[in-house]
Design a protein around this motif. Sequence first.
Motif, PDB file in Angstrom:
ATOM      1  N   MET A  98      53.309  -2.455   7.081  1.00 27.85           N
ATOM      2  CA  MET A  98      51.931  -2.649   6.164  1.00 27.85           C
ATOM      3  C   MET A  98      52.416  -3.898   5.270  1.00 27.85           C
ATOM      4  O   MET A  98      51.547  -4.891   5.141  1.00 27.85           O
ATOM      5  CB  MET A  98      51.956  -1.346   5.296  1.00 27.85           C
ATOM      6  CG  MET A  98      51.070  -0.306   5.857  1.00 27.85           C
ATOM      7  SD  MET A  98      50.863   1.022   4.696  1.00 27.85           S
ATOM      8  CE  MET A  98      49.968   2.201   5.734  1.00 27.85           C
ATOM      9  N   LEU A  99      53.741  -3.939   4.796  1.00 26.67           N
ATOM     10  CA  LEU A  99      54.126  -5.158   3.719  1.00 26.67           C
ATOM     11  C   LEU A  99      53.936  -6.329   4.668  1.00 26.67           C
ATOM     12  O   LEU A  99      53.762  -7.407   3.937  1.00 26.67           O
ATOM     13  CB  LEU A  99      55.319  -4.614   3.226  1.00 26.67           C
ATOM     14  CG  LEU A  99      55.419  -3.503   2.064  1.00 26.67           C
ATOM     15  CD1 LEU A  99      56.763  -3.360   1.702  1.00 26.67           C
ATOM     16  CD2 LEU A  99      54.496  -4.260   0.964  1.00 26.67           C
ATOM     17  N   ARG A 100      54.632  -6.343   6.040  1.00 29.50           N
ATOM     18  CA  ARG A 100      54.524  -7.692   6.833  1.00 29.50           C
ATOM     19  C   ARG A 100      53.190  -8.142   6.951  1.00 29.50           C
ATOM     20  O   ARG A 100      52.801  -9.322   6.797  1.00 29.50           O
ATOM     21  CB  ARG A 100      54.901  -7.151   8.131  1.00 29.50           C
ATOM     22  CG  ARG A 100      56.205  -7.497   8.476  1.00 29.50           C
ATOM     23  CD  ARG A 100      56.193  -8.629   9.490  1.00 29.50           C
ATOM     24  NE  ARG A 100      57.423  -9.350   9.846  1.00 29.50           N
ATOM     25  CZ  ARG A 100      58.138  -9.000  10.833  1.00 29.50           C
ATOM     26  NH1 ARG A 100      57.741  -8.236  11.809  1.00 29.50           N
ATOM     27  NH2 ARG A 100      59.492  -9.489  10.942  1.00 29.50           N
ATOM     28  N   SER A 101      51.963  -7.081   6.935  1.00 27.51           N
ATOM     29  CA  SER A 101      50.526  -7.406   7.104  1.00 27.51           C
ATOM     30  C   SER A 101      50.018  -8.033   6.001  1.00 27.51           C
ATOM     31  O   SER A 101      49.167  -8.798   6.121  1.00 27.51           O
ATOM     32  CB  SER A 101      49.841  -6.433   7.900  1.00 27.51           C
ATOM     33  OG  SER A 101      49.726  -5.411   6.983  1.00 27.51           O
ATOM     34  N   LEU A 102      50.591  -7.729   4.725  1.00 25.64           N
ATOM     35  CA  LEU A 102      49.955  -8.027   3.509  1.00 25.64           C
ATOM     36  C   LEU A 102      50.433  -9.397   3.508  1.00 25.64           C
ATOM     37  O   LEU A 102      50.224 -10.134   2.451  1.00 25.64           O
ATOM     38  CB  LEU A 102      50.366  -7.036   2.597  1.00 25.64           C
ATOM     39  CG  LEU A 102      49.558  -5.790   2.517  1.00 25.64           C
ATOM     40  CD1 LEU A 102      50.237  -4.915   1.431  1.00 25.64           C
ATOM     41  CD2 LEU A 102      48.027  -5.872   2.325  1.00 25.64           C
ATOM     42  N   SER A 103      51.752  -9.761   3.916  1.00 23.82           N
ATOM     43  CA  SER A 103      52.467 -11.066   3.376  1.00 23.82           C
ATOM     44  C   SER A 103      51.801 -12.359   3.581  1.00 23.82           C
ATOM     45  O   SER A 103      51.132 -12.370   4.713  1.00 23.82           O
ATOM     46  CB  SER A 103      53.961 -11.114   4.491  1.00 23.82           C
ATOM     47  OG  SER A 103      54.477 -12.306   4.220  1.00 23.82           O
ATOM     48  N   GLY A 104      51.642 -12.965   2.570  1.00 27.32           N
ATOM     49  CA  GLY A 104      50.978 -14.508   2.806  1.00 27.32           C
ATOM     50  C   GLY A 104      49.583 -14.416   2.974  1.00 27.32           C
ATOM     51  O   GLY A 104      48.969 -15.275   3.170  1.00 27.32           O
ATOM     52  N   LYS A 105      48.910 -13.301   2.335  1.00 26.61           N
ATOM     53  CA  LYS A 105      47.581 -13.227   2.587  1.00 26.61           C
ATOM     54  C   LYS A 105      46.860 -12.499   1.531  1.00 26.61           C
ATOM     55  O   LYS A 105      47.494 -11.911   0.612  1.00 26.61           O
ATOM     56  CB  LYS A 105      47.245 -12.260   3.721  1.00 26.61           C
ATOM     57  CG  LYS A 105      47.483 -12.820   5.236  1.00 26.61           C
ATOM     58  CD  LYS A 105      46.780 -11.698   5.956  1.00 26.61           C
ATOM     59  CE  LYS A 105      47.171 -12.201   7.436  1.00 26.61           C
ATOM     60  NZ  LYS A 105      46.736 -11.141   8.248  1.00 26.61           N
ATOM     61  N   SER A 106      45.439 -12.359   1.240  1.00 22.66           N
ATOM     62  CA  SER A 106      44.890 -11.751   0.239  1.00 22.66           C
ATOM     63  C   SER A 106      44.300 -10.595   0.770  1.00 22.66           C
ATOM     64  O   SER A 106      44.007 -10.330   2.067  1.00 22.66           O
ATOM     65  CB  SER A 106      43.690 -12.695  -0.265  1.00 22.66           C
ATOM     66  OG  SER A 106      44.263 -13.889  -1.031  1.00 22.66           O
ATOM     67  N   HIS A 107      44.296  -9.560   0.120  1.00 21.82           N
ATOM     68  CA  HIS A 107      43.423  -8.446   0.295  1.00 21.82           C
ATOM     69  C   HIS A 107      42.870  -7.499  -0.822  1.00 21.82           C
ATOM     70  O   HIS A 107      42.916  -8.116  -1.978  1.00 21.82           O
ATOM     71  CB  HIS A 107      44.509  -7.332   0.909  1.00 21.82           C
ATOM     72  CG  HIS A 107      45.623  -6.636  -0.126  1.00 21.82           C
ATOM     73  ND1 HIS A 107      46.790  -7.383  -0.510  1.00 21.82           N
ATOM     74  CD2 HIS A 107      45.673  -5.907  -1.170  1.00 21.82           C
ATOM     75  CE1 HIS A 107      47.416  -6.820  -1.391  1.00 21.82           C
ATOM     76  NE2 HIS A 107      46.693  -5.955  -1.762  1.00 21.82           N
ATOM     77  N   GLU A 108      41.878  -6.634  -0.685  1.00 18.94           N
ATOM     78  CA  GLU A 108      41.278  -6.038  -1.654  1.00 18.94           C
ATOM     79  C   GLU A 108      41.927  -4.572  -1.841  1.00 18.94           C
ATOM     80  O   GLU A 108      42.271  -3.724  -0.972  1.00 18.94           O
ATOM     81  CB  GLU A 108      39.767  -5.816  -1.150  1.00 18.94           C
ATOM     82  CG  GLU A 108      39.092  -7.157  -1.122  1.00 18.94           C
ATOM     83  CD  GLU A 108      37.543  -6.920  -0.878  1.00 18.94           C
ATOM     84  OE1 GLU A 108      37.229  -6.016  -0.399  1.00 18.94           O
ATOM     85  OE2 GLU A 108      36.698  -7.762  -1.534  1.00 18.94           O
ATOM     86  N   VAL A 109      42.054  -4.166  -3.339  1.00 16.49           N
ATOM     87  CA  VAL A 109      42.275  -2.769  -3.597  1.00 16.49           C
ATOM     88  C   VAL A 109      41.191  -2.183  -4.135  1.00 16.49           C
ATOM     89  O   VAL A 109      40.565  -2.657  -5.040  1.00 16.49           O
ATOM     90  CB  VAL A 109      43.494  -2.919  -4.562  1.00 16.49           C
ATOM     91  CG1 VAL A 109      44.054  -1.329  -4.875  1.00 16.49           C
ATOM     92  CG2 VAL A 109      44.708  -3.682  -4.097  1.00 16.49           C
ATOM     93  N   ILE A 110      40.614  -1.166  -3.585  1.00 16.55           N
ATOM     94  CA  ILE A 110      39.607  -0.523  -3.863  1.00 16.55           C
ATOM     95  C   ILE A 110      39.769   0.918  -4.504  1.00 16.55           C
ATOM     96  O   ILE A 110      40.407   1.616  -3.622  1.00 16.55           O
ATOM     97  CB  ILE A 110      38.694  -0.428  -2.492  1.00 16.55           C
ATOM     98  CG1 ILE A 110      38.489  -1.771  -2.117  1.00 16.55           C
ATOM     99  CG2 ILE A 110      36.971   0.025  -3.078  1.00 16.55           C
ATOM    100  CD1 ILE A 110      37.621  -1.769  -0.746  1.00 16.55           C
ATOM    101  N   THR A 111      39.024   1.209  -5.441  1.00 14.52           N
ATOM    102  CA  THR A 111      39.190   2.497  -6.238  1.00 14.52           C
ATOM    103  C   THR A 111      37.816   3.057  -6.480  1.00 14.52           C
ATOM    104  O   THR A 111      37.106   2.246  -7.116  1.00 14.52           O
ATOM    105  CB  THR A 111      39.878   2.456  -7.336  1.00 14.52           C
ATOM    106  OG1 THR A 111      41.502   2.088  -7.355  1.00 14.52           O
ATOM    107  CG2 THR A 111      40.262   4.117  -8.069  1.00 14.52           C
ATOM    108  N   SER A 112      37.507   4.319  -6.110  1.00 15.47           N
ATOM    109  CA  SER A 112      36.459   4.856  -6.565  1.00 15.47           C
ATOM    110  C   SER A 112      36.687   6.141  -7.384  1.00 15.47           C
ATOM    111  O   SER A 112      37.744   6.833  -7.081  1.00 15.47           O
ATOM    112  CB  SER A 112      35.508   5.557  -5.421  1.00 15.47           C
ATOM    113  OG  SER A 112      35.072   4.378  -4.499  1.00 15.47           O
TER     114      SER A 112
END
Length: 192
Positions: A98-112
Amino acid sequence: MLREKLKNYNVILASKSPRRQQFFKDLDIDFTIQLKEVEEIYPKELKGKEITKFLADLKSKPFTDLSKNDILITSDTIVWLDNKMLGKPKDEAEAFEMLRSLSGKSHEVITSISIKNKSFQEIITDVTTVTFKKLTDEEINYYIKNYKPFDKAGAYGIQEWIGFIAIENLQGSYFNVVGLPVHKLYKVLMSL
Ligand SMILES: Cc1cn([C@H]2C[C@H](O)[C@@H](COP(=O)(O)OP(=O)(O)OP(=O)(O)O)O2)c(=O)[nH]c1=O
């Protein structure tokens, strides 16, 4: 403010997350914690916000006997990266991936958050965009060994070491990333 506003209600927080419990204390809400086991399974065609809305609602479903003055609050946070959902990692290998896939990129954190009572339900959602620097394998391993992020969506806690060293940009609410968009919850509760 909220203590006075909600004095005629029984606020029930159905969350085992210590961070969400602390947010409620810091908001000065008088509340009780009630936990009911829910299997967090969702239909696979759902995407992004649809997943968190579904899961926040699912976590409210076992509470079938709410009385008139009860307000039940449940919520769910996910990491959404390249059209895929990252939940909590089951082991070190999955956390590493997971951390490798997040590395060097943007992602969204979504909470409901679901706010429910005997006669109404409102589900609110918040999205924060988080950008990670490129992480070295050494940094990823150091973080996993020392912080064991198995209770966190996407295998990281912004509030921990990895947040200090790796997050280059954030658009939206920081507290949403920690698990509760408190500004939106406050607005709904004040309008009750
Ligand atoms: C991305 C990220 C998530 N998180 C946490 C927020 C959530 O608690 C958790 C995601 O899991 P959730 O399934 O949203 O919540 P939970 O299982 O911890 O608690 P409950 O269902 O009982 O309410 O990840 C952080 O603390 N920091 C972060 O940076």
